[in-house]
Scaffold this motif. Sequence first.
Motif, short mmCIF file in Angstrom:
data_model
loop_
_atom_site.label_atom_id
_atom_site.label_comp_id
_atom_site.label_asym_id
_atom_site.label_seq_id
_atom_site.Cartn_x
_atom_site.Cartn_y
_atom_site.Cartn_z
N ASN A 24 34.17 35.10 86.53
CA ASN A 24 34.81 33.84 86.93
C ASN A 24 35.29 33.01 85.75
O ASN A 24 35.18 31.79 85.75
N THR A 25 35.82 33.72 84.74
CA THR A 25 36.44 32.97 83.65
C THR A 25 37.85 32.61 84.10
O THR A 25 38.48 33.33 84.86
N GLY A 26 38.29 31.50 83.66
CA GLY A 26 39.58 30.98 84.07
C GLY A 26 39.38 29.75 84.92
O GLY A 26 38.30 29.51 85.46
N ARG A 27 40.40 28.97 84.99
CA ARG A 27 40.33 27.68 85.68
C ARG A 27 40.86 27.82 87.10
O ARG A 27 41.72 28.65 87.38
N LEU A 28 40.35 26.98 87.99
CA LEU A 28 40.84 26.95 89.37
C LEU A 28 42.10 26.10 89.43
O LEU A 28 42.26 25.14 88.69
N PHE A 60 34.60 29.09 92.02
CA PHE A 60 34.06 28.68 90.74
C PHE A 60 34.89 29.29 89.63
O PHE A 60 35.26 30.47 89.69
N GLY A 61 35.20 28.49 88.64
CA GLY A 61 35.88 28.98 87.44
C GLY A 61 35.27 28.32 86.23
O GLY A 61 34.75 27.21 86.33
N GLN A 62 35.33 29.01 85.10
CA GLN A 62 34.76 28.43 83.89
C GLN A 62 35.52 28.89 82.66
O GLN A 62 36.04 30.00 82.61
N ASP A 63 35.59 27.98 81.71
CA ASP A 63 36.15 28.28 80.40
C ASP A 63 34.99 28.10 79.42
O ASP A 63 34.45 27.00 79.27
#
Length: 150
Positions: A24-28, A60-63
């Motif tokens: 879930n890397t990357g932004r929503l 969910f996204g995360q950097d």
Amino acid sequence: MTAETDLIKLYSGRILELASNIPNTGRLDAPDATVKKRSPLCGSTVTVDLNMRDGVVTDFGQDVKACALGQAAASVVGGAIVGQTPEQILAARDALHEMLKHDGPTPSAPFDGLEVLRPASAYKNRHASIMLALDASVEAINQTQTAQSV
């Protein structure tokens, strides 16, 4: 055994594997909430986007710009958080804190993969980086719940 050797052993193969494969890397595109957390000691940062519906995290996204330990924690969180309730995520955050600070129990499933970070309890300067993903997630959930209650 020297402190340097102990630190090298801390970065186990499993931690490095988790750090190199963060889900879930990357932004929503349209998150309900976004929170960026930074560890002042090392400069690691994690930015979390999440969406909630019907009392669970639905997207969910995360950097992640963190050391290998922070990346490993973000990897476990990213793989476990969707479908979880705010209470489960708060419990995981609190359990991780207790595990690191006081040799407490491992966070419950599905966050039990955080057990791999138990050896980092001896390195207090790494704790903030390890906590970033869950701290940011809890804050984002709080923002979402506040916005939904208005």
